[in-house]
Design a protein around this motif. Structure first.
Motif, PDB file in Angstrom:
ATOM      1  N   LYS A 131      11.754 -46.911  -1.268  1.00 61.64           N
ATOM      2  CA  LYS A 131      11.128 -48.223  -1.440  1.00 61.64           C
ATOM      3  C   LYS A 131      10.893 -48.881  -0.080  1.00 61.64           C
ATOM      4  O   LYS A 131       9.841 -49.447   0.203  1.00 61.64           O
ATOM      5  N   ARG A 132      11.920 -48.775   0.778  1.00 58.06           N
ATOM      6  CA  ARG A 132      11.832 -49.355   2.122  1.00 58.06           C
ATOM      7  C   ARG A 132      10.744 -48.661   2.947  1.00 58.06           C
ATOM      8  O   ARG A 132      10.027 -49.290   3.718  1.00 58.06           O
ATOM      9  N   LEU A 133      10.629 -47.344   2.755  1.00 58.08           N
ATOM     10  CA  LEU A 133       9.610 -46.554   3.460  1.00 58.08           C
ATOM     11  C   LEU A 133       8.203 -47.020   3.067  1.00 58.08           C
ATOM     12  O   LEU A 133       7.368 -47.318   3.928  1.00 58.08           O
ATOM     13  N   VAL A 134       7.949 -47.083   1.769  1.00 56.79           N
ATOM     14  CA  VAL A 134       6.625 -47.477   1.264  1.00 56.79           C
ATOM     15  C   VAL A 134       6.285 -48.903   1.721  1.00 56.79           C
ATOM     16  O   VAL A 134       5.202 -49.159   2.275  1.00 56.79           O
ATOM     17  N   ASN A 135       7.211 -49.809   1.515  1.00 55.27           N
ATOM     18  CA  ASN A 135       6.957 -51.207   1.898  1.00 55.27           C
ATOM     19  C   ASN A 135       6.817 -51.360   3.408  1.00 55.27           C
ATOM     20  O   ASN A 135       6.025 -52.170   3.888  1.00 55.27           O
ATOM     21  N   GLY A 136       7.586 -50.580   4.162  1.00 54.85           N
ATOM     22  CA  GLY A 136       7.537 -50.649   5.622  1.00 54.85           C
ATOM     23  C   GLY A 136       6.192 -50.191   6.173  1.00 54.85           C
ATOM     24  O   GLY A 136       5.642 -50.803   7.092  1.00 54.85           O
ATOM     25  N   ILE A 137       5.657 -49.100   5.601  1.00 57.12           N
ATOM     26  CA  ILE A 137       4.342 -48.602   6.027  1.00 57.12           C
ATOM     27  C   ILE A 137       3.287 -49.676   5.759  1.00 57.12           C
ATOM     28  O   ILE A 137       2.465 -50.006   6.627  1.00 57.12           O
TER      29      ILE A 137
END
Ligand SMILES: [Zn+2]
Length: 468
Positions: A131-137
């Motif tokens: 979730k953090r990866l997707v939102n971070g991108i």
């Protein structure tokens, strides 16, 4: 009359310059929950902390007609489902179309997972990281767009031949091992024993291309570099790390980015068969982290040296093409399937060739999996620089061939592991030689995949090269 002419000229000039704008941002995507399964190895490795922070680094460029984003992410490889999820957020929250966004992993081998596995799908820590990866991108692009300012760009090339080695070798008598499929007929070997090496089976690419962006007021915005080196490593394996890619970025940011907000990033070129192991001249033992700092420092020094000589220009055309290409997945032969089933049934796997069990599983996964794969290919242009993207670990000679045949001569490079992950991409020549990068399961796409991808990318480059 004279005043009017000067005024008109001034207006034309300032208008042209104002058309190109650029912005950058980086967002911390370091996992917050542990443990996580690291990828980039055949063995289970659990990370219980972050050795150094992981980021998603983005640039956004706009020429008044086309707006695009490039995001370089500290991960080993990222599944298309997560990248598409990030692009959907970007398309909703910015003025950038989903097919104008390139998202690539650096290929650090000390990364949290970027792809679903049966063992991580329901785990709390893994779900939180994805979730953090997707939102971070998405966030990196959203902020980079907010930071857009009238800009200029420059392109340069530094040469660093010392840190790259083709890791596939033709061997002296007795140097080839039986492969995991029980086949003794490979003619090259990856990372082989030094005493039996004969000659490398492919080239290296010493070019470090970079795109430098700054405001018309001279404020540095971003530097995107590209080098064909798999990764460096040497990081203690109990923690995730962004490897030399981030050390390089940090050194460039320190040197050029006096203003807060300047973002540097290192993308991976075509490094499927290129690593940092000096086969012919062994290096002495180094302390953990030393090698990655050495490589980052040398590459940064060369880039900064080349950067002193570049010329910035304001009249920049931006263009981007995306194509979805459907390729066949490789299908194991009846003999390979029989061998795989036998390998999995055997009582003492130690009697089998190295990695036989791992590849038996991969063979059967391919047999039971989809027959075709749709992959995302992109070609984009920023000024006279051409960038192509491929969702694979691309063997070096493919990148060299794209560079040599690109209509944007002297200034084309490829970003690998972009917009998904579809295994290694060897040429048909390399397939015939055999070895790790061509093994069924490590390499899942059809044998002619590289030829089809190259043809499509060159057609796309022709298109972006003529746009104005
Ligand atoms: Zn790798």
């Amino acid at each position: 009359m004279k005043t009017k002419l000067i005024l008109t000229l001034f207006l034309i000039t300032s208008q042209t310059w104002a058309e190109f704008s650029a912005g950058a941002a980086k967002v911390n995507i370091t996992p917050q929950q542990w443990p996580l399964q690291m990828i980039g190895s055949f063995h289970e490795r659990l990370a219980t902390k972050a050795h150094d922070p992981l980021h998603a680094r983005a640039i956004v460029c706009d020429d008044g007609k086309t707006r695009l984003a490039i995001v370089i992410v500290d991960n080993c490889l990222i599944g298309r489902n997560y990248i598409d999820a990030a692009k959907a957020i970007i398309a909703k929250k910015t003025k950038i179309r989903a097919d104008r966004v390139l998202v690539a992993a650096t290929h650090t081998h000390t990364a949290p997972p970027g792809k679903d596995r049966p063992t991580n799908r329901t785990d709390k820590a893994h779900k939180a990281y994805f979730k953090r990866l997707v939102n971070g991108i998405a966030e990196a692009v959203i902020v980079a767009e907010k930071n857009l300012m009238p800009a200029e760009m420059a392109h340069g090339v530094a040469l660093v031949p010392e840190e790259i080695f083709n890791r596939r070798w033709h061997m002296k008598e007795g140097g080839i091992a039986v492969n995991p499929f029980g086949d003794p007929n490979d003619t090259v070997r990856m990372n082989p024993p030094r005493n039996l090496i004969e000659r490398p089976a492919g080239p290296t690419d010493p070019e470090v291309h970079f795109v430098s962006l700054r405001g018309v007021d001279g404020r540095p915005i971003a530097l995107l570099a590209n080098y064909s080196l798999h990764y460096v490593g040497g990081v203690p394996t109990d923690g995730v790390s962004a490897d030399y890619f981030a050390v390089f970025a940090g050194l460039i940011e320190k040197a050029l980015g006096k203003d807060k907000g300047f973002v540097a990033m290192m993308s991976n070129g075509t490094s499927g068969d290129i690593n940092n192991i000096s086969f012919r001249v062994p290096r002495g033992r180094q302390k953990p982290l030393e090698r990655m700092n050495d490589v980052a420092t040398l590459v940064a020094e060369r880039v900064l040296e080349a950067h002193k000589k570049v010329k910035f220009q304001g009249d920049i055309t931006v263009a981007m093409e995306q194509r979805l290409l459907t390729l066949k997945n490789r299908q194991p032969t009846a003999k390979q399937i029989t061998y795989a089933k036998k390998a999995l049934a055997i009582e003492d796997p130690k009697t089998l060739p190295r990695l036989a069990v791992a590849y038996a599983n991969r063979t059967l996964t391919l047999t039971n999996g989809p027959r075709e794969e749709e992959i995302v290919l992109q070609a984009l242009r920023i000024g006279e620089v051409g960038i192509t993207s491929i969702p694979c670990e691309v063997l070096c000679e493919i990148g060299l061939s794209l560079k040599a045949n690109s209509p944007l001569a002297q200034s084309t490079f490829t970003i690998e592991l972009a917009n998904g992950h579809n295994g290694y991409l060897p040429t048909p020549r390399q397939h015939a030689l055999g070895g790790y990068e061509t093994w069924m399961g490590t390499c899942t796409l059809e044998i002619l995949a590289s030829e089809k991808i190259k043809k499509a990318l060159l057609e796309m480059l022709e298109k972006v090269a003529v746009s104005d």
